[in-house]
Design an enzyme around this catalytic site. Sequence first.
Site, PDB file in Angstrom:
ATOM      1  N   ASP A  85       0.828  -1.377  -0.120  1.00 32.05           N
ATOM      2  CA  ASP A  85      -0.114  -0.111  -0.045  1.00 32.05           C
ATOM      3  C   ASP A  85       0.831   1.183   0.078  1.00 32.05           C
ATOM      4  O   ASP A  85       1.936   1.257   0.514  1.00 32.05           O
ATOM      5  CB  ASP A  85      -0.999  -0.051   1.394  1.00 32.05           C
ATOM      6  CG  ASP A  85      -2.036   0.827   1.150  1.00 32.05           C
ATOM      7  OD1 ASP A  85      -2.646   1.231   0.149  1.00 32.05           O
ATOM      8  OD2 ASP A  85      -2.352   1.645   1.996  1.00 32.05           O
ATOM      9  N   HIS A  86       0.447   2.336  -0.648  1.00 33.30           N
ATOM     10  CA  HIS A  86       1.016   3.743  -0.757  1.00 33.30           C
ATOM     11  C   HIS A  86       2.558   3.551  -1.079  1.00 33.30           C
ATOM     12  O   HIS A  86       3.171   4.213  -0.349  1.00 33.30           O
ATOM     13  CB  HIS A  86       0.750   4.160   0.520  1.00 33.30           C
ATOM     14  CG  HIS A  86      -0.592   5.124   0.776  1.00 33.30           C
ATOM     15  ND1 HIS A  86      -0.973   5.945  -0.217  1.00 33.30           N
ATOM     16  CD2 HIS A  86      -1.883   4.616   1.378  1.00 33.30           C
ATOM     17  CE1 HIS A  86      -2.096   6.297   0.199  1.00 33.30           C
ATOM     18  NE2 HIS A  86      -2.789   5.519   0.930  1.00 33.30           N
ATOM     19  N   ASP A 107       1.558   5.120  -5.484  1.00 35.11           N
ATOM     20  CA  ASP A 107       1.023   6.319  -4.989  1.00 35.11           C
ATOM     21  C   ASP A 107       1.735   7.573  -5.685  1.00 35.11           C
ATOM     22  O   ASP A 107       2.996   7.801  -5.164  1.00 35.11           O
ATOM     23  CB  ASP A 107       1.066   6.511  -3.516  1.00 35.11           C
ATOM     24  CG  ASP A 107       0.262   7.840  -3.133  1.00 35.11           C
ATOM     25  OD1 ASP A 107       0.081   8.651  -3.840  1.00 35.11           O
ATOM     26  OD2 ASP A 107       0.316   7.884  -1.744  1.00 35.11           O
ATOM     27  N   GLU A 137      -4.136   6.524  -6.964  1.00 33.16           N
ATOM     28  CA  GLU A 137      -5.052   7.578  -6.189  1.00 33.16           C
ATOM     29  C   GLU A 137      -4.873   8.896  -7.089  1.00 33.16           C
ATOM     30  O   GLU A 137      -3.675   9.375  -7.598  1.00 33.16           O
ATOM     31  CB  GLU A 137      -4.059   7.794  -4.880  1.00 33.16           C
ATOM     32  CG  GLU A 137      -5.040   8.931  -4.173  1.00 33.16           C
ATOM     33  CD  GLU A 137      -4.569   9.227  -2.697  1.00 33.16           C
ATOM     34  OE1 GLU A 137      -4.379  10.505  -2.276  1.00 33.16           O
ATOM     35  OE2 GLU A 137      -4.074   8.150  -2.117  1.00 33.16           O
ATOM     36  N   HIS A 184      -6.927  10.453   6.058  1.00 33.79           N
ATOM     37  CA  HIS A 184      -5.906   9.183   6.762  1.00 33.79           C
ATOM     38  C   HIS A 184      -5.795   9.824   8.210  1.00 33.79           C
ATOM     39  O   HIS A 184      -5.797  11.053   8.471  1.00 33.79           O
ATOM     40  CB  HIS A 184      -4.560   9.080   6.097  1.00 33.79           C
ATOM     41  CG  HIS A 184      -4.607   8.417   4.732  1.00 33.79           C
ATOM     42  ND1 HIS A 184      -4.373   9.186   3.568  1.00 33.79           N
ATOM     43  CD2 HIS A 184      -4.903   7.058   4.338  1.00 33.79           C
ATOM     44  CE1 HIS A 184      -4.423   8.424   2.613  1.00 33.79           C
ATOM     45  NE2 HIS A 184      -4.645   7.145   3.011  1.00 33.79           N
ATOM     46  N   HIS A 212      -9.836   5.373   0.707  1.00 34.70           N
ATOM     47  CA  HIS A 212      -8.921   5.456   1.982  1.00 34.70           C
ATOM     48  C   HIS A 212      -9.430   6.348   3.279  1.00 34.70           C
ATOM     49  O   HIS A 212     -10.397   7.124   2.998  1.00 34.70           O
ATOM     50  CB  HIS A 212      -7.627   6.227   1.127  1.00 34.70           C
ATOM     51  CG  HIS A 212      -6.822   5.542   0.527  1.00 34.70           C
ATOM     52  ND1 HIS A 212      -5.386   5.293   0.187  1.00 34.70           N
ATOM     53  CD2 HIS A 212      -7.284   4.315  -0.322  1.00 34.70           C
ATOM     54  CE1 HIS A 212      -5.100   4.301  -0.562  1.00 34.70           C
ATOM     55  NE2 HIS A 212      -5.978   3.884  -1.082  1.00 34.70           N
ATOM     56  N   ASN A 234     -10.341   0.875   2.975  1.00 37.66           N
ATOM     57  CA  ASN A 234      -9.147   0.670   3.624  1.00 37.66           C
ATOM     58  C   ASN A 234      -9.325   1.461   4.919  1.00 37.66           C
ATOM     59  O   ASN A 234      -9.916   2.322   5.220  1.00 37.66           O
ATOM     60  CB  ASN A 234      -7.926   1.430   2.742  1.00 37.66           C
ATOM     61  CG  ASN A 234      -7.511   0.944   1.602  1.00 37.66           C
ATOM     62  OD1 ASN A 234      -8.232   0.229   1.048  1.00 37.66           O
ATOM     63  ND2 ASN A 234      -6.339   1.400   1.156  1.00 37.66           N
ATOM     64  N   VAL A 235      -8.767   0.515   5.939  1.00 40.99           N
ATOM     65  CA  VAL A 235      -8.915   0.762   7.280  1.00 40.99           C
ATOM     66  C   VAL A 235      -7.557   0.541   8.025  1.00 40.99           C
ATOM     67  O   VAL A 235      -6.850  -0.695   7.836  1.00 40.99           O
ATOM     68  CB  VAL A 235      -9.860  -0.230   8.084  1.00 40.99           C
ATOM     69  CG1 VAL A 235      -9.909   0.124   9.535  1.00 40.99           C
ATOM     70  CG2 VAL A 235     -11.240   0.120   7.586  1.00 40.99           C
TER      71      VAL A 235
END
Length: 283
Positions: A85-86, A107, A137, A184, A212, A234-235
Site C-alpha cells: 500500500d501507498h 502512489d 490515487e 487518513h 482511503h 481501507n482501514v
Amino acid sequence: MPLVPTGELVAAVTGSASTALAAFNVISLEHAEAIAAGAEQAGSPAVLQISENAVRFHGGDLLALASATAAVARASSAPLSLHLDHVVSVGLLHAAHEAGFSSVMFDASKLDYDDNVRATAAAVRWGHERDIWIEAELGEVGGKDGESPLDAHAPGVRTDPQEAATYVADTGVDALAVAVGSSHAMTERTATLDHALIAALREAVPVPLVLHGSSGVPDDEIRRAVAAGMVKINVGTALNTAFTGAVRAYLDAHPSVVDPRKYLAPGRDAMAATVARFLATVG
C-alpha cells in the site's frame, strides 16, 4: 488456505450495492494475526496490506514483514490477499513480485498531473507484465505520516469525475482511490462523505473505486458509500486505536507487568474485534 489474488477478491464484490471488500493495514505480526482472526469471526474475505511507511518502520526490510504476514494468511481459513500500500518508491514497487504480493497501490498523487500519469502508467505496465493488480490515487486524501493536516472539504481537494476517467484511460490502472471527504489517520469517526460525488465517479470511472481513510468514517456513511459505488474500503488507524487503548488499559490495571505477551494479547483481541465490526459494516 492459499493466498487469494486481490483482484479476484475485488472482482467478487464489484457491482454489488451492498457488499465491499475491506483492506486492513499491517504494522506488526499482531496486526496480521488480528486481521485473520477478525475475518474468520466475520466469515468474510479481507486484504492484509503493508504500507511503505510500515516497511520503513521495519528498517526497510519488506521480505521479513511480508513473509510473516503471508504465513499468517495461509494458516487462516478466511480468504485473504496480500497488498502493498501507498508505494512511492519504484524500488519497493519492483520488490513486490518476489515478496509475494498480488497487488500494489502505487502512489504518485504528490506529483503534478502529467508526471503522475507517466509514473503510474509505467508502474501499471510493469505490474501487468507480472500479473500484479495496480491501484492508484487521484485527488488529495491526505493525513499520512509527515503530512500537514488536510481539510478534506477544501476547494480542489476532491477527485474530479471527468479527470478521473481520463486518468484511468491514460494509465490503465485496475482501481482508483478517490478523495470524497475522508482523510487518513483520523482517530474520531466524524468524516462526512460526498455521496453524490461517489455516484458521479462510479458513473464516470470504469474501474473499482477505493475509499482511503475509512477509520474516520461512521458506519452509516460507509454503508452509503458502498451503496453509491465504493468497492474497496481501507482501514488502518482504527486498528491502532483499538490496540493502543487495550494495551494502555491493561498496563494501567497491571503496572508491574513486564511480559509483553500479557498486554499484546488484549491489544490483538481488540484489533480482531474491530476488524470483524468493519467487515460486518461492509457486508
